[in-house]
Design an enzyme around this catalytic site. Structure first.
Site, PDB file in Angstrom:
ATOM      1  N   ASN A 136       0.875  -0.996   0.063  1.00 32.56           N
ATOM      2  CA  ASN A 136       0.162  -0.205   0.182  1.00 32.56           C
ATOM      3  C   ASN A 136       1.217   1.757  -0.069  1.00 32.56           C
ATOM      4  O   ASN A 136       0.468   2.386   0.355  1.00 32.56           O
ATOM      5  CB  ASN A 136      -0.976   0.367   1.230  1.00 32.56           C
ATOM      6  CG  ASN A 136       0.093  -0.027   2.429  1.00 32.56           C
ATOM      7  OD1 ASN A 136       0.772  -0.208   3.091  1.00 32.56           O
ATOM      8  ND2 ASN A 136      -1.191   0.168   3.134  1.00 32.56           N
ATOM      9  N   HIS A 157       3.705   1.808   2.398  1.00 26.82           N
ATOM     10  CA  HIS A 157       4.190   2.533   3.643  1.00 26.82           C
ATOM     11  C   HIS A 157       5.339   1.753   3.010  1.00 26.82           C
ATOM     12  O   HIS A 157       6.258   1.069   2.493  1.00 26.82           O
ATOM     13  CB  HIS A 157       3.082   1.877   4.134  1.00 26.82           C
ATOM     14  CG  HIS A 157       3.707   0.222   5.224  1.00 26.82           C
ATOM     15  ND1 HIS A 157       2.497  -1.014   4.990  1.00 26.82           N
ATOM     16  CD2 HIS A 157       4.628  -0.530   4.885  1.00 26.82           C
ATOM     17  CE1 HIS A 157       3.514  -1.936   5.109  1.00 26.82           C
ATOM     18  NE2 HIS A 157       4.574  -1.658   5.111  1.00 26.82           N
TER      19      HIS A 157
HETATM   20  C1  GLP Z   1       6.353  -4.713   7.180  1.00 26.03           C
HETATM   21  C2  GLP Z   1       7.555  -3.948   7.512  1.00 26.03           C
HETATM   22  C3  GLP Z   1       8.687  -2.745   6.179  1.00 26.03           C
HETATM   23  C4  GLP Z   1       8.586  -3.582   5.069  1.00 26.03           C
HETATM   24  C5  GLP Z   1       7.089  -4.040   4.497  1.00 26.03           C
HETATM   25  C6  GLP Z   1       7.478  -5.125   3.251  1.00 26.03           C
HETATM   26  O1  GLP Z   1       4.977  -4.220   6.484  1.00 26.03           O
HETATM   27  N1  GLP Z   1       7.845  -3.229   8.640  1.00 26.03           N
HETATM   28  O2  GLP Z   1       9.853  -2.013   6.806  1.00 26.03           O
HETATM   29  O3  GLP Z   1       8.989  -3.013   4.704  1.00 26.03           O
HETATM   30  O4  GLP Z   1       6.833  -4.769   5.593  1.00 26.03           O
HETATM   31  O5  GLP Z   1       8.352  -6.156   3.922  1.00 26.03           O
HETATM   32  P1  GLP Z   1       8.350  -7.990   2.265  1.00 26.03           P
HETATM   33  O6  GLP Z   1      10.046  -6.548   1.802  1.00 26.03           O
HETATM   34  O7  GLP Z   1       8.351  -8.734   3.157  1.00 26.03           O
HETATM   35  O8  GLP Z   1       7.899  -7.103   1.524  1.00 26.03           O
END
Ligand code: GLP
Length: 282
Positions: free
Chosen positions: A136, A138
């Site tokens: 999303n 973030h």
């Molecule tokens: C979580 C973490 C983020 C990270 C995101 C994506 O929500 N708080 O810092 O960037 O997940 O994670 P992934 O790399 O597993 O897709």
């Protein structure tokens, strides 16, 4: 800013590790901003290999992680301290006392957040900050709606993030509903930022972050205002970027485009290095 599109997630991890390794070599007591999630794993593996080969020394390195769930005991296997110990800290010669994560079990979370910001300042600020991106848009746990000036604080996780992250837990009901996260304002103070993204499920967030409006609705879009930010994208994660935008430089005043991987210049036209800056260099 610079956007590099790499053929595979291995190459993305390698490129990120090389950047971090250069910074560690250039400044042995560098202050790293680190991230969790599945995306940084290849980078951490590559850093561990460099350490094992005797090419990298972490003995003076200091680190601050972006975020932590609220209410998970420190030794929980989905807690971010556990993740960092397992995937990086226990495998290199970093001094544990130099590694910092927000404490999601603190009895006074607001005081802990303020102390975390102070500790970063006392260490001289973050030299290079690693970021992943949520589906999303973030960054860390700065969910849509997080302002540009936001600081380290407790946040409620969105249902989308809870669903996304439930893959790491037994079921969705076990995912904490809150987290502590560095704010957008906190991370924008890092002297350099590197965002990594891997896989088609990140493509829309990446396209919005790089080509959409700069808005709190897509927190990663604020990174375009950082003076020294690089996006390292595996090709699927870059698949929703429009060729037009690539050529015009995301609305910035100046841009160049080149082939990042001369060994494979013909692969799908996606091996770009893009450098954008508000001003044309002299
Ligand atoms: C979580 C973490 C983020 C990270 C995101 C994506 O929500 N708080 O810092 O960037 O997940 O994670 P992934 O790399 O597993 O897709």
């Amino acid at each position: 800013m610079e956007v590099r599109v790499l053929d595979t997630s291995d190459e993305m991890g390698q490129a990120a590790a090389e950047l971090f390794a250069q910074r560690i070599e250039g400044k042995p007591d560098v202050v790293l901003g680190l991230a969790t999630g599945s995306t940084p794993l290849k980078m951490y593996d590559a850093l561990v290999r460099l350490y094992e080969q005797g090419k990298l020394d972490f003995s003076h390195v200091v680190s601050f992680n972006l975020d932590e769930y609220v209410g998970l005991p420190t030794n929980h296997d989905q807690g971010y301290r556990y993740f960092m110990d397992k995937n990086l800290f226990d495998k290199v010669n970093i001094a544990k006392e130099n590694t910092h994560l927000p404490d999601g079990m603190a009895s006074d979370l607001a005081a802990m957040c303020a102390a975390y910001e102070e500790a970063i300042k006392d260490a001289g600020g973050i030299d290079i900050q690693l970021l992943g991106i949520g589906g999303n848009g973030h960054v860390a746990f700065n969910e849509p709606g997080s302002g540009k000036e936001s600081r380290t604080r407790v946040v409620d996780l969105t249902s989308e993030t809870i669903r996304d992250n439930s893959r790491f837990f037994k079921d969705e009901s076990e995912v904490p509903r809150q987290a502590v996260t560095m704010g957008i304002g906190s991370m924008m103070e890092a002297r350099e930022i590197v965002l990594i993204a891997d896989g088609a499920d990140k493509a829309e967030a990446i396209a919005k972050a790089l080509e959409g409006e700069i808005t709190a609705a897509v927190p990663a879009s604020f990174l375009r205002e950082h003076p020294n930010c690089t996006f390292l994208l595996e090709r699927e994660a870059a698949s929703r970027l429009s060729p037009g935008a690539l050529e015009s430089g995301y609305g910035a005043g100046w841009g160049t485009i080149g082939v990042s991987n001369p060994r494979h210049p013909s692969r799908g036209g996606l091996n770009f290095v893009l450098r954008f800056s508000g001003r044309k260099p002299k």
